[in-house]
Design a protein around this motif. Structure first.
Motif, short mmCIF file in Angstrom:
data_model
loop_
_atom_site.label_atom_id
_atom_site.label_comp_id
_atom_site.label_asym_id
_atom_site.label_seq_id
_atom_site.Cartn_x
_atom_site.Cartn_y
_atom_site.Cartn_z
N THR A 122 2.85 -9.48 -0.08
CA THR A 122 2.18 -8.04 -0.04
C THR A 122 2.31 -7.45 1.28
O THR A 122 2.21 -6.29 1.38
N LYS A 138 1.16 1.61 -8.10
CA LYS A 138 1.36 0.07 -7.90
C LYS A 138 2.15 -0.54 -9.42
O LYS A 138 2.42 -1.73 -9.04
N GLY A 151 -6.60 -8.39 4.69
CA GLY A 151 -6.39 -7.58 3.50
C GLY A 151 -6.82 -7.98 2.15
O GLY A 151 -7.06 -6.84 1.33
N LYS A 200 0.69 -1.38 -0.02
CA LYS A 200 0.02 -0.06 -0.04
C LYS A 200 0.97 1.37 -0.10
O LYS A 200 0.40 2.32 -0.63
N PRO A 237 -6.63 -3.27 -7.35
CA PRO A 237 -5.41 -2.53 -7.92
C PRO A 237 -4.02 -3.25 -7.94
O PRO A 237 -3.25 -3.01 -9.00
N THR A 238 -3.71 -3.87 -7.15
CA THR A 238 -2.29 -4.69 -7.18
C THR A 238 -2.27 -5.48 -8.15
O THR A 238 -1.51 -5.34 -9.09
C1 LIG Z 1 -4.58 -4.60 0.16
C2 LIG Z 1 -3.94 -5.80 0.36
C3 LIG Z 1 -3.93 -6.77 -0.59
C4 LIG Z 1 -4.82 -6.66 -1.94
O1 LIG Z 1 -4.68 -5.48 -2.71
P1 LIG Z 1 -5.48 -4.93 -3.74
O2 LIG Z 1 -4.91 -3.99 -4.34
O3 LIG Z 1 -6.84 -4.26 -2.79
O4 LIG Z 1 -6.42 -5.96 -4.41
C5 LIG Z 1 -3.09 -7.82 -0.55
N1 LIG Z 1 -2.52 -8.20 0.33
C6 LIG Z 1 -2.24 -7.28 1.26
C7 LIG Z 1 -1.43 -7.51 2.55
C8 LIG Z 1 -3.08 -5.88 1.23
O5 LIG Z 1 -2.88 -5.05 2.27
#
Ligand SMILES: *Cc1c(COP(=O)(O)O)cnc(C)c1O
Length: 388
Positions: free
Chosen positions: A354, A192, A277, A89, A219-220
């Motif tokens: 992530t 991202k 998440g 993030k 968005p990821t």
């Molecule tokens: C927010 C988050 C995601 C998912 O990401 P999006 O971009 O909302 O799909 C995955 N892993 C972690 C640890 C996150 O904080």
């Protein structure tokens, strides 16, 4: 303004466009770098970057022990836990705040399942902005504690995450605040997408066969698609990787949509998964996720709580990485994708890890803990160890 030329809408999602060409990605090979390396492909006017925290330039790890355990000799882990607040993030937070600093805006708002808010709280603190956060009642207390530690306002919305998002966006409009909400602000995707540029550079300017990423709001994964797409448009790559998106079985609206099936109530229970998440019922850019996965020949997979828990353990024991369940979900998803024949073990696969574990997930494993007085007991206990 870098080389930005305008924007188009792709599957309901605004994509900023640039005057693409190979010179937009620098040619040097610095030992360390940050996300601002790619500023010619970001909506960033000329002049020094004011955002004070180091963002991006995270390692792509070869994970030898994990490769051996998983039987995947060309597996890589993109370690996004190495950002300032230990999740991916931070990239979006940085670019949104940089944009706000240049426009003289003093407050940033976002709704969040947790990590976007922690990131926004700390990023705002570093940049001298006020952060106003909206979360659901399910948001983990340890994450809320981090937000308030950084001086953010936190508003809990009993109607849930979707309602929290609506409130945050209304507040941004009503009060003229910076809106960091995914789906509302195309800048989050721009930030991202730099993960794709980094992976490509770190593999020696080579596109992997497959990238596996968790999917919450989307968005990821969509940003990966956009980043690889831009490498192709710059003439730097000839293809995009297949993208595999991962959701938790307990909250898998996009997996069901991808399968063309109707989601049952058991598929739509965000409170039932440890992967907070990615526990998002109404993805901000779900159509764009499905579009990206289809276009690249990828897939969406769902993983069980047991698989998530195992993945957290395997990343710790075989990669030396502490990940929260959502952060480890790509590893669980790889298992599922290999099991379904969607990915071959011999392919070059990149897992996006992530988010870091904010604390050990439970009590210590007592099989691994003993009180001792001397080396004899140590040797005896180690000799009796089962291989795990
Ligand atoms: C927010 C988050 C995601 C998912 O990401 P999006 O971009 O909302 O799909 C995955 N892993 C972690 C640890 C996150 O904080």
């Amino acid at each position: 303004m870098g080389s930005m030329t305008g924007s188009v809408v792709v599957a309901g999602c605004e994509w900023l466009e640039y005057d693409y060409g190979p010179a937009l990605v620098p040619q040097d090979r610095p030992a360390s770098f940050t996300m601002w390396r790619y500023r010619d492909l970001l909506p960033l006017p000329d002049g020094p970057v004011r955002y004070p925290l180091p963002i991006g330039g995270t390692p792509l790890l070869p994970v030898p022990a994990l490769r051996q355990e998983a039987g995947t000799p060309r597996l890589w882990v993109k370690d996004e836990t190495r950002n300032p607040t230990t999740s991916n993030k931070d990239r979006a937070t940085a670019l949104v705040i940089e944009d706000g600093l240049r426009r003289g805006i003093d407050t940033i708002t976002t709704a969040s399942t947790g990590n976007a808010a922690v990131s926004t709280a700390f990023g705002a603190a570093a940049a001298g902005l006020r952060a106003v956060i909206f979360v659901s009642l399910e948001c983990r207390p340890e994450k809320i504690a981090m937000m308030t530690q950084a001086g953010a306002w936190v508003f809990q919305v009993p109607a849930g995450y979707a309602a929290a998002t609506d409130l945050s966006r209304d507040a941004a409009r009503a009060f003229g605040w910076l809106d960091r909400n995914t789906g509302a602000n195309p800048v989050t995707l721009e930030a991202k997408k730099t993960v794709a540029f980094e992976v490509w550079e770190q593999l020696g300017r080579v596109v992997p066969d497959v990238v596996v990423a968790p999917v919450g709001d989307g968005p990821t994964l969509v940003a990966l698609d956009k980043g690889f797409d831009e490498l192709v448009r710059c003439g730097l790559a000839t293809r995009r990787p297949r993208l595999v998106g991962v959701q938790a079985e307990h909250c898998q609206p996009l997996v069901r949509a991808w399968q063309g099936r109707t989601a049952a109530p058991a598929d739509l229970d965000p409170a039932a998964t440890a992967a907070d998440g990615i526990a998002v019922l109404r993805a901000a850019i779900g159509d764009a996720v499905l579009d990206a996965v289809r276009r690249d020949g990828g897939a969406m997979v769902a993983v069980s709580e047991t698989a998530l828990d195992d993945a957290v353990g395997v990343l710790a024991r075989r990669a030396g990485l502490s990940a929260e369940p959502a952060g480890a979900s790509a590893l669980a998803g790889l298992g599922s994708a290999v099991g379904q024949g969607l990915v071959d073990r011999s392919e070059t696969v990149v897992l996006l890890v992530t988010g870091r574990g904010k604390a050990a997930a439970g009590p210590p494993d007592q099989r691994r803990v003993a009180v001792v007085d001397g080396l004899d007991e140590v040797a005896q206990l180690l000799a009796g160890e089962e291989t795990r």
